[in-house]
Write a protein that holds these residues in place. Structure first.
Motif, PDB file in Angstrom:
ATOM      1  N   ALA A  46       0.844  -1.202   0.000  1.00 38.57           N
ATOM      2  CA  ALA A  46       0.000   0.000   0.000  1.00 38.57           C
ATOM      3  C   ALA A  46       0.873   1.243   0.000  1.00 38.57           C
ATOM      4  N   LEU A  47       0.330   2.330  -0.519  1.00 42.67           N
ATOM      5  CA  LEU A  47       1.041   3.608  -0.531  1.00 42.67           C
ATOM      6  C   LEU A  47       0.138   4.661   0.094  1.00 42.67           C
ATOM      7  N   ASP A  48       0.657   5.394   1.072  1.00 44.67           N
ATOM      8  CA  ASP A  48      -0.147   6.411   1.740  1.00 44.67           C
ATOM      9  C   ASP A  48       0.623   7.696   1.978  1.00 44.67           C
ATOM     10  N   VAL A  49      -0.097   8.799   1.825  1.00 43.25           N
ATOM     11  CA  VAL A  49       0.445  10.097   2.244  1.00 43.25           C
ATOM     12  C   VAL A  49       0.118  10.263   3.725  1.00 43.25           C
ATOM     13  N   ASN A  50       1.145  10.498   4.526  1.00 45.27           N
ATOM     14  CA  ASN A  50       0.934  10.638   5.969  1.00 45.27           C
ATOM     15  C   ASN A  50       0.715  12.085   6.378  1.00 45.27           C
ATOM     16  N   GLY A  51       1.171  13.000   5.547  1.00 40.78           N
ATOM     17  CA  GLY A  51       1.001  14.414   5.871  1.00 40.78           C
ATOM     18  C   GLY A  51       1.538  15.268   4.741  1.00 40.78           C
ATOM     19  N   ILE A  52       1.002  16.487   4.637  1.00 34.80           N
ATOM     20  CA  ILE A  52       1.459  17.435   3.608  1.00 34.80           C
ATOM     21  C   ILE A  52       1.691  18.778   4.280  1.00 34.80           C
ATOM     22  N   ILE A  53       2.774  19.402   3.940  1.00 31.95           N
ATOM     23  CA  ILE A  53       3.000  20.766   4.419  1.00 31.95           C
ATOM     24  C   ILE A  53       3.180  21.657   3.204  1.00 31.95           C
ATOM     25  N   GLY A  54       2.620  22.852   3.279  1.00 32.84           N
ATOM     26  CA  GLY A  54       2.868  23.798   2.204  1.00 32.84           C
ATOM     27  C   GLY A  54       1.905  24.952   2.281  1.00 32.84           C
ATOM     28  N   GLY A  55       2.367  26.131   1.883  1.00 32.13           N
ATOM     29  CA  GLY A  55       1.489  27.277   1.740  1.00 32.13           C
ATOM     30  C   GLY A  55       0.902  27.763   3.045  1.00 32.13           C
ATOM     31  N   PHE A  56      -0.195  28.482   2.906  1.00 35.13           N
ATOM     32  CA  PHE A  56      -0.828  29.128   4.051  1.00 35.13           C
ATOM     33  C   PHE A  56      -1.862  28.206   4.665  1.00 35.13           C
ATOM     34  N   THR A  57      -1.740  27.928   5.966  1.00 34.48           N
ATOM     35  CA  THR A  57      -2.712  27.033   6.613  1.00 34.48           C
ATOM     36  C   THR A  57      -3.312  27.663   7.869  1.00 34.48           C
ATOM     37  N   GLY A  58      -3.095  28.977   8.056  1.00 32.99           N
ATOM     38  CA  GLY A  58      -3.666  29.633   9.237  1.00 32.99           C
ATOM     39  C   GLY A  58      -5.155  29.891   9.062  1.00 32.99           C
TER      40      GLY A  58
END
Ligand code: BES
Ligand code: MN
Length: 454
Positions: free
Chosen positions: A300-312
């Motif tokens: 299996a392949l999974d994305v565990n988290g993404i960081i980028g851009g504005f998240t406030g």
């Protein structure tokens, strides 16, 4: 009274203090991935080393590695008896999201039949049950086998230094088989043995565009947004059938035989139960495979988290300069962690446009493992489980990973018996992780019976 019965009676009479000591261990936030908890990880290791010393184990050593230390101990005065290497880990996963816990993760709390805390089930409750079993035994006599402990503090980050440690200490770790307590059973009333684990390959993928954040009005539509591109690349990693599209990814995956499929289908694990554990709206997965096959015998392949851009809070109009995703792959026999990086690179080379640049960093990898189901140590584990639970135990290939199992097969040529008592419903790695207390006690009894049966 025979020694074994005395030990079981002792464990029974001292249940409450066993639980209270476990609570002490669980209060130590030994999160191995967070540098600010390095001192706590060491403290948890020292705490266990102290317990082992108190019950008469010898050669206790807190052995440094480039990361967190390995706790070693042994007692080798049972000539002619097998030597068992007990494996456990004293580190835990991070506890976030903190606000989803009903009580704080490092303030262990009993509610009903469960003890709630990070690491309660994975795996402080399991390794401590094993230590309590040995303690009960040593109250009334010598251990019935030669015994060594190898307790690591980096399992939850993929055991990055354990390979080197094992290669440097082959003599010290020599044994007849490994008793790996980092394991679980199928249900509160359904004991079993794990006979397979998936491997893991874990990467960070960073995609970069402009060399600084841009106004998305001035530039939006004229410059490729790396966050958009990262998401497109991720979306392309599965096809419409749920297959992973990385070139070569399935090359070494063993085809499931009809016999294996029949075996797996016998496990009492209805899709409805599986879905109910997740709270998801529906099941999903690779076409042509059942749920139990998808988690136990297919990668299996999974994305565990993404960081980028504005998240406030609120909105900010920005075209970010970079984005990063944490991507993990669960591997099955005969895939090798070493080969997977090339599959990911080939995919990115073929699919990433020249409007962005990308880089991958490998965080951890471990190979999948299959363990023998017919060895004498396994048969005896089945016997012990059957005696304590009163029902026929089952075999299961587990979807999780424990790098040490394949490592010890490869480096020492020794096989592992996976015997632990975590439940699929314990919420390991999630909020409100718990240990089902009756199984903590039954676990202690099982380990006592098991050691005597060897
Ligand atoms: N104890 C788990 C693995 C496990 C889960 C075994 C369920 C049996 C039943 C182990 O501590 C774990 O979570 N491992 C990590 C390993 C990784 C970081 C290499 C995992 O599987 O995510
Ligand atoms: Mn574990």
């Amino acid at each position: 009274m025979p020694l074994m019965d005395e030990a079981i009676a002792f464990a029974h009479e001292n249940r409450e203090s066993a639980l209270n000591e476990l609570i002490e261990l669980l209060a130590i936030p030994s999160v191995s991935t967070l540098p600010e908890h390095a001192g706590d990880v060491l403290r948890a290791g020292e705490w266990l080393a102290e317990r082992l010393r108190a019950l008469g184990m010898e050669n206790i050593d807190i052995m440094p590695t480039p990361g967190h230390p390995v706790v070693y101990a042994d007692w080798l005065h049972a000539p002619g008896k097998p030597t068992v290497l007990v494996y456990g880990h004293y580190d835990v996963q991070p506890a976030d999201p903190f606000d989803e816990w009903d009580t704080p993760p490092f303030e262990p709390t009993v509610r009903g039949d469960n003890l709630y805390a990070r690491g309660a089930s994975d795996m402080k409750g399991q390794i401590f049950a094993q230590i309590k079993a040995l303690e009960a035994i040593t109250k009334h006599g010598d251990p019935p086998v030669n015994i060594k402990y190898m307790l690591e503090g980096e399992e939850e980050v993929g055991s990055p230094n354990l390979g080197e440690f094992v290669r440097a200490n082959k003599e010290l770790l020599q044994c007849d088989f490994v008793l790996n307590c980092d394991s679980g059973i199928q249900g509160p009333e359904l004991p079993g043995i794990v006979c397979g684990l998936r491997g893991l390959a874990y990467f960070e993928l960073e995609v970069r565009g402009p060399d600084h954040d841009l106004h998305s009005g001035f530039f939006g539509g004229s410059i490729r947004n790396p966050l958009n591109e990262l998401c497109r690349l991720i979306a392309g990693m599965h096809d419409a059938q749920g297959h992973v599209t990385l070139p070569g990814f399935y090359d070494r995956v063993k085809t499931l035989s009809e016999d294996e499929r029949v075996d797996l289908a016998k496990l009492p694990h209805p899709d409805s139960d599986h879905l109910a554990m997740t709270g998801s709206p529906a099941l999903w997965g690779e076409a042509g495979y059942t749920t139990i096959e998808r988690t136990g015998a297919r990668p299996a392949l999974d994305v565990n988290g993404i960081i980028g851009g504005f998240t406030g809070d609120g909105s900010k109009t920005v075209l970010p300069s970079k984005a990063m995703a944490k991507i993990s792959m669960r591997l099955v026999p005969d895939q090798r962690g070493d080969d997977i990086r090339a599959c990911l690179e080939a995919y990115l080379q073929a699919n990433a446009p020249d409007t962005v640049t990308w880089e991958i960093r490998e965080l951890a990898h471990g190979d999948p493992a299959i363990t023998d189901r017919d060895s004498e140590p396994v048969r005896k584990a089945i016997e012990a489980l059957k005696t304590v639970w009163g029902v026929e135990p089952v075999f299961k290939r587990e979807g999780g990973s424990i790098p040490v199992v394949s490592l010890l097969q490869q480096e020492l040529g020794v096989d592992t018996v996976m015997l632990g008592f975590a439940l699929p419903t314990d919420g390991i790695h999630g909020p409100n992780e718990k240990q089902y207390i009756p199984n903590f006690y039954r676990g202690i009894e099982t380990y006592i019976r098991y050691l005597y049966s060897l």
